[in-house]
Design an enzyme around this catalytic site. Structure first.
Site, PDB file in Angstrom:
ATOM      1  N   CYS B  96       0.818  -1.210   0.000  1.00 36.05           N
ATOM      2  CA  CYS B  96       0.000   0.000   0.000  1.00 36.05           C
ATOM      3  C   CYS B  96       0.858   1.268   0.000  1.00 36.05           C
ATOM      4  CB  CYS B  96      -0.968  -0.058   1.180  1.00 36.05           C
ATOM      5  SG  CYS B  96      -2.499   0.779   0.830  1.00 36.05           S
ATOM      6  N   HIS B 200      -3.741  -5.639   1.006  1.00 34.36           N
ATOM      7  CA  HIS B 200      -3.587  -5.838   2.449  1.00 34.36           C
ATOM      8  C   HIS B 200      -4.659  -6.822   2.885  1.00 34.36           C
ATOM      9  CE1 HIS B 200      -6.448  -2.355   2.529  1.00 34.36           C
ATOM     10  NE2 HIS B 200      -6.960  -3.040   3.516  1.00 34.36           N
TER      11      HIS B 200
END
Lengths: 462, 253
Positions: B96, B200
């Site tokens: 991310c 994630h």
């Protein structure tokens, strides 16, 4: 007297007919707002008595219930969205359905964090209670800093509306307490701070999901003297004058009594407020202190507040205990890292063998993103687990989290049939024993509806 | 042979927004259960590190303010060490925000923030909606272990659109979800032993096979230069979790 224009009257009529059909905590409000978009403002303007808004990530339903119960006992029953429907439709529904309530009680609304600004623009509150902001549903709310900015704008708007109003803020949450000062750093008038002042209940180490790291004013990392829960604690900024304000309503002594509750002594400008709270955990102490500060602002005295808090009943899905076939079932909502961590910390004290049912759903109201279970501390009760059933739409992933938290995989059952697994988990408990049920929000709704059908629990909107 | 995995977590105080600690915990337990020594070292704001002391480097995502702070600090105190580690084929997993920082630049509101420029990519803002949801990608044959596993499942939540430069390979091909930018069908970046991704959830607990793949690559130096094949564990719970995450993304239904 109601002065209702014909268009609003028609909308109220249509929405009321629907609300008579049972169960909707948002549908009548949705119909109403569809026909009269300014219905909240117009119905709110007709309220007789103070308008109170309560917002927080955790504890808003319980805190609002505490305030409502004390006001009812004082003969001032407010209009209240007690079923926890806290977006505009739920608030419109409460205003619609309870508008003929006794005059003088005003309105008491818990408001979703992201809905607070629009709702406050319509209702023009006399008292706003802001209790905490924690990491929660990042796919829906976004980052905490943005929510705080939004709340700051909401306060500016309220200031511009003028009049007498007050603001009750948690001194221990730096994100929240900073709202007691305006953009230039000057203290706002009418601010009351509450907090906890008993180091004996502070944490040895900060909990993991710790979000308020940097001073809202200058960006330097806060220094903490102690942590109570998540980033709630005693802090100061080393580079500027930001620091935890001294709370005037403060829990000076807290004794946690495990799942049974706690003993709390609160200092306040009106005198001590001492009570035995029948709800577990430090998180409920915070709720009770917030409610005390709000009730003092609303004119209640320490004795009335203490008496009412001692009689606090569990609200929908928050520490409810029901009897099923000779077993006790305690239902505790889990929905975000800090809330879940606090529930698990409470279950582990005192040490006792535990039988659990955990239901992890990933619907929109739960947050589609379930990564939060890895931010919650499931470790504390690991050694105490006799058996745990994982259910809900993401049951296997819940089981995975528990295995890595040190729970014995041989004691973990995965069963995604929500109701069947619940019944089996209850039946597996020895008669007289207790099952702790930890559902996420939509799993709680499903469970509650089924239990109500069986006559084991009240309908949640009843 | 006494194996030991030294995991270096970059900015764990700032870059942990999507339960990144789950990735670290997952690696720790899977090493411990196999008798592989495990050591977690952190490098935060202002701290330098010696790239030769890490077998696996991890960086997660952060909130905007934290990420800005980290971007500046990383350029000042860690760029050279990270570049040397990548050059030396140390495993680097960036998720991310950490992934975005490896590129040339990323945009935050209306400003462009310089990244490390280690991976040939850049991230720009878009006025369109954030890319949020369950996601599944397929890795190319070069990144599949012998048992044939090839799918990573996870959750993505990013406003930025990442475009790979001519010199960059993607980590995988999007099967479900958005990936780097929602339009070109690719996800993540892959360079030597660097893995960058938006997935994630956290990533590794949802994909135990990939955690083991990274452990194996990280221990190659202690295994005569060949990726290690970690001993199998009882992964029934992990396999069920992986299947659940895949199904959530819309695969296998």
């Amino acid at each position: 007297m109601f002065v209702v224009r014909p268009s609003l009257a028609r909308a109220i009529g249509a929405a009321s007919r629907l609300s008579g059909r049972g169960g909707g905590t948002t549908l009548p409000g949705r119909i109403l707002l569809g026909m009269a978009p300014d219905a909240i403002a117009r119905l709110g303007a007709e309220l007789d008595g103070p308008i109170v808004l309560i917002s927080a990530t955790n504890g808003k339903t319980t805190t609002a219930a505490m305030v409502a119960a004390a006001l009812r006992a004082a003969g001032r029953p407010p209009i209240h969205n007690k079923a926890g429907s806290n977006m505009n439709r739920g608030i419109a529904t409460a205003l619609l359905e309870q508008r003929t309530a006794a005059p003088g009680g005003g309105g008491l609304f818990e408001v979703d964090e992201a809905w607070l600004r629009p709702v406050a623009a319509e209702l023009v509150p006399d008292l706003i209670v802001l209790a905490n902001l924690f990491r929660d549903q990042l796919d829906r709310y976004g980052e905490l800093e943005r929510l705080v900015d939004d709340w700051a704008k909401m306060l500016e708007t309220r200031v511009q509306r003028g009049g007498d109003w007050s603001l009750v803020l948690n001194a221990d949450d730096p994100l929240v307490s900073d709202l007691g000062r305006d953009a230039d750093g000057a203290p706002r008038p009418g601010v009351v701070y509450f907090g906890v002042d008993d180091p004996s209940v502070s944490l040895a180490e900060p909990q993991h999901a710790h979000d308020a790291k940097h001073c809202r004013r200058c960006g330097a990392p806060y220094q903490y003297e102690r942590f109570y829960m998540g980033h709630l604690g005693h802090y100061r900024c080393p580079d500027c004058d930001s620091a935890r304000p001294r709370p005037s309503v403060a829990a000076r002594r807290v004794e946690l009594l495990g799942f049974d509750g706690s003993r709390v002594e609160v200092d306040s400008p009106a005198g001590p407020i001492n009570f035995t709270l029948p709800l577990p955990g430090l998180y409920n102490v915070y709720n009770a202190v917030a409610a005390s500060a709000a009730l003092l602002q609303l004119g209640l005295g320490p004795a009335a507040i203490a008496t009412s808090l001692e009689a606090t009943a569990a609200v929908f899905g928050r520490v409810e205990e029901i009897q099923i076939e000779g077993r006790r079932v305690a239902i505790l909502l889990i929905k975000n890292p800090i809330g879940a961590s606090e529930v698990l910390r409470t279950l582990a004290q005192p040490a006792q063998p535990l039988e659990l049912w955990i239901a992890l759903n990933d619907k929109i109201a739960d947050g589609r993103d379930i990564s939060w279970v890895w931010d919650a501390d499931f470790e504390p009760p690991a050694e105490l687990i006799l058996r745990v059933t994982c259910s809900g739409s993401r049951a296997p992933e819940m089981a995975n989290r528990l295995k890595y938290a040190g729970w014995d995989p041989a004691r973990i059952v995965v069963d995604d049939d929500l109701h069947g697994s619940f019944n089996r988990a209850v039946a597996a408990v020895e008669p007289g024993g207790r099952l702790f049920a930890l559902p996420t929000y939509t799993a709680l709704l499903e469970l509650r509806t089924r239990l109500a059908d069986r006559g084991l629990a009240k309908e949640y909107w009843a | 042979m006494n194996l030991r995995l030294r995991l270096l977590a970059l900015y764990p105080e700032q870059m942990n927004i999507y339960a990144d600690r789950g990735n670290l915990l997952f690696l720790r337990r899977r090493c411990e259960w196999r008798g592989i020594g495990f050591e977690l070292v952190r490098a935060g704001i202002g701290e330098r590190f010696d790239p030769e002391t890490a077998d696996l480097i991890y960086i997660g995502g952060g909130q905007d303010r934290d990420q800005l702070l980290v971007a500046e600090d990383m350029r000042k105190t860690k760029r050279e060490a990270i570049a040397r580690a990548v050059e030396a084929e140390t495993v680097l997993l960036a998720v991310c925000g950490g992934y975005q920082l490896l590129g040339h630049s990323y945009q935050l509101a209306d400003r462009t923030v310089a990244g490390l420029g280690i991976a040939d990519l850049e991230t720009v803002r878009s006025n369109d909606a954030r890319l949020i949801g369950n996601v599944a990608i397929e890795l190319p044959a070069s990144d599949r272990p012998a048992d044939g596993a090839r799918v990573l499942a996870g959750f993505e939540n990013h406003g930025g659109r990442t475009r790979l430069g001519a010199d960059a390979e993607p980590l995988g091909r999007v099967l479900r979800g958005h990936g780097n930018n929602g339009s070109d069908g690719f996800e993540g970046v892959r360079l030597k032993n660097l893995f960058g991704t938006y997935l994630h959830g956290p990533l590794l607990p949802k994909n135990a096979w990939f955690a083991d793949y990274l452990i194996g690559l990280s221990l190659a130096r202690q295994n005569g230069g060949k990726p290690l094949r970690p001993t199998p564990l009882d992964d029934r719970i992990e396999a069920a979790a992986h299947a659940c995450a895949r199904a959530a993304a819309g695969l296998d239904r």
